[in-house]
Design an enzyme around this catalytic site. Sequence first.
Site, PDB file in Angstrom:
ATOM      1  N   TYR A  33       0.834  -1.198   0.000  1.00 16.90           N
ATOM      2  CA  TYR A  33       0.000   0.000   0.000  1.00 16.90           C
ATOM      3  C   TYR A  33       0.870   1.249   0.000  1.00 16.90           C
ATOM      4  O   TYR A  33       2.083   1.183   0.213  1.00 16.90           O
ATOM      5  CB  TYR A  33      -0.955   0.005   1.201  1.00 16.90           C
ATOM      6  CG  TYR A  33      -0.300   0.294   2.541  1.00 16.90           C
ATOM      7  CD1 TYR A  33       0.542  -0.622   3.156  1.00 16.90           C
ATOM      8  CD2 TYR A  33      -0.524   1.507   3.198  1.00 16.90           C
ATOM      9  CE1 TYR A  33       1.137  -0.348   4.382  1.00 16.90           C
ATOM     10  CE2 TYR A  33       0.073   1.790   4.426  1.00 16.90           C
ATOM     11  CZ  TYR A  33       0.896   0.848   5.010  1.00 16.90           C
ATOM     12  OH  TYR A  33       1.491   1.124   6.211  1.00 16.90           O
ATOM     13  N   LYS A 149       6.634  -1.967   1.765  1.00 16.46           N
ATOM     14  CA  LYS A 149       5.455  -1.407   2.444  1.00 16.46           C
ATOM     15  C   LYS A 149       4.268  -2.353   2.304  1.00 16.46           C
ATOM     16  O   LYS A 149       3.350  -2.126   1.509  1.00 16.46           O
ATOM     17  CB  LYS A 149       5.142  -0.016   1.882  1.00 16.46           C
ATOM     18  CG  LYS A 149       4.223   0.794   2.787  1.00 16.46           C
ATOM     19  CD  LYS A 149       4.252   2.252   2.388  1.00 16.46           C
ATOM     20  CE  LYS A 149       3.206   3.078   3.101  1.00 16.46           C
ATOM     21  NZ  LYS A 149       3.340   3.108   4.553  1.00 16.46           N
ATOM     22  N   GLU A 182      12.412   2.400  14.018  1.00 17.09           N
ATOM     23  CA  GLU A 182      11.548   3.482  13.517  1.00 17.09           C
ATOM     24  C   GLU A 182      10.269   3.487  14.339  1.00 17.09           C
ATOM     25  O   GLU A 182      10.108   2.682  15.248  1.00 17.09           O
ATOM     26  CB  GLU A 182      11.246   3.270  12.028  1.00 17.09           C
ATOM     27  CG  GLU A 182      10.532   1.958  11.739  1.00 17.09           C
ATOM     28  CD  GLU A 182      10.257   1.709  10.261  1.00 17.09           C
ATOM     29  OE1 GLU A 182      10.126   2.687   9.499  1.00 17.09           O
ATOM     30  OE2 GLU A 182      10.142   0.532   9.888  1.00 17.09           O
ATOM     31  N   LEU A 207      11.227   1.214   6.930  1.00 19.92           N
ATOM     32  CA  LEU A 207      10.608   1.663   5.684  1.00 19.92           C
ATOM     33  C   LEU A 207      11.316   2.944   5.231  1.00 19.92           C
ATOM     34  O   LEU A 207      11.494   3.862   6.041  1.00 19.92           O
ATOM     35  CB  LEU A 207       9.118   1.968   5.914  1.00 19.92           C
ATOM     36  CG  LEU A 207       8.400   2.322   4.617  1.00 19.92           C
ATOM     37  CD1 LEU A 207       8.077   1.067   3.833  1.00 19.92           C
ATOM     38  CD2 LEU A 207       7.151   3.118   4.879  1.00 19.92           C
TER      39      LEU A 207
HETATM   40  N1  PMP Z   1       7.805   3.695   8.814  1.00 17.47           N
HETATM   41  C1  PMP Z   1       6.675   2.973   8.857  1.00 17.47           C
HETATM   42  C2  PMP Z   1       6.714   1.624   9.498  1.00 17.47           C
HETATM   43  C3  PMP Z   1       5.481   3.496   8.332  1.00 17.47           C
HETATM   44  O1  PMP Z   1       4.352   2.767   8.371  1.00 17.47           O
HETATM   45  C4  PMP Z   1       5.478   4.805   7.776  1.00 17.47           C
HETATM   46  C5  PMP Z   1       4.217   5.417   7.267  1.00 17.47           C
HETATM   47  N2  PMP Z   1       3.652   4.737   6.233  1.00 17.47           N
HETATM   48  C6  PMP Z   1       6.683   5.511   7.731  1.00 17.47           C
HETATM   49  C7  PMP Z   1       7.833   4.924   8.266  1.00 17.47           C
HETATM   50  C8  PMP Z   1       6.767   6.888   7.132  1.00 17.47           C
HETATM   51  O2  PMP Z   1       6.765   6.786   5.728  1.00 17.47           O
HETATM   52  P1  PMP Z   1       6.199   7.981   4.843  1.00 17.47           P
HETATM   53  O3  PMP Z   1       6.981   9.195   5.217  1.00 17.47           O
HETATM   54  O4  PMP Z   1       6.460   7.544   3.457  1.00 17.47           O
HETATM   55  O5  PMP Z   1       4.754   8.116   5.176  1.00 17.47           O
END
Ligand code: PMP
Length: 286
Positions: A33, A149, A182, A207
């Site tokens: 996603y 993701k 994270e 991620l």
């Molecule tokens: N890490 C994880 C585990 C996440 O789920 C997200 C949000 N989707 C992020 C980091 C931040 O990613 P982004 O800045 O692309 O939303």
Amino acid sequence: MTRVVYVNGRYLPYREAGVHVEDRGFQFADAIYEVCEVNEGHLVDETRHMERLERSLGELRIPLPMSRRALSHVMREIVRRNRVHTGLVYLQVTRGASPRDFPFPAAGVTPTVVCLARRVDNAKREARAESGLAVKTMPDIRWGRCDIKTVMLLPAVLAKEAAAADGAQEAWLVDSEGFVTEGASSNAWIVDKSGTLITRPTGNAILPGVTRRTLLDLLSREKIPVVERPFRVEEALSAREAFITSASGTVMPVVLINKVAIGNGYPGELTRFLRSKFHQAAELSP
Ligand code: PMP
């Protein structure tokens, strides 16, 4: 309110939208996603979100269900039909529906595509940014490919639930060596006493956040020092500032970690500056 949902080529009323019971996204979390911010009617960093979506699909060998242009059209159409000015667009692609069996189904199964958009209460979000977030640390019990993701989000659900039970709005996941990987749905950052930003480098353990990437561009433009290295919970507790990044919150100050105040207990000056500048560094759709 989500009123119209895109499912496999059709725009359907929210209550009527659904996918097959044997969809592999439902049975195996065999799906990926993206969440893209909608800021004053513009999609934020759409190119980077689309690049990451293609990468996630490629890593799982799920074919791109339609051209990037067509996906982009679907996202815009869903934002338009739901009259989202400030909010989020969610796009999910699964390997498709097939009788339950672990290996990939034979060729010919079409990926499922779902897209929805929803408004976010901007005043509420700004109030949250003003007060800052509380974070609870939790063991990182996820798998070895957190760079993809996927919708396999149960560890994040459990961590956030535990955080919420403790009055925190985010969980920071900690690896077996005591380093923060994270947030459960965000990337984690701290600012040390000299004003240098620290965030974990990308790799299989986190991620690669789109917001993280755009913030790195902003830091380089503003000549703010940053080091990409892992940091421990103890280091975070004695940091001058802390914050998280995600498409849904951009830059959000963290003021409490495990109920310990970070810095003076208020959102940090650098964090607030970066939040205020973020959209100037991001790509905004026309
Ligand atoms: N890490 C994880 C585990 C996440 O789920 C997200 C949000 N989707 C992020 C980091 C931040 O990613 P982004 O800045 O692309 O939303």
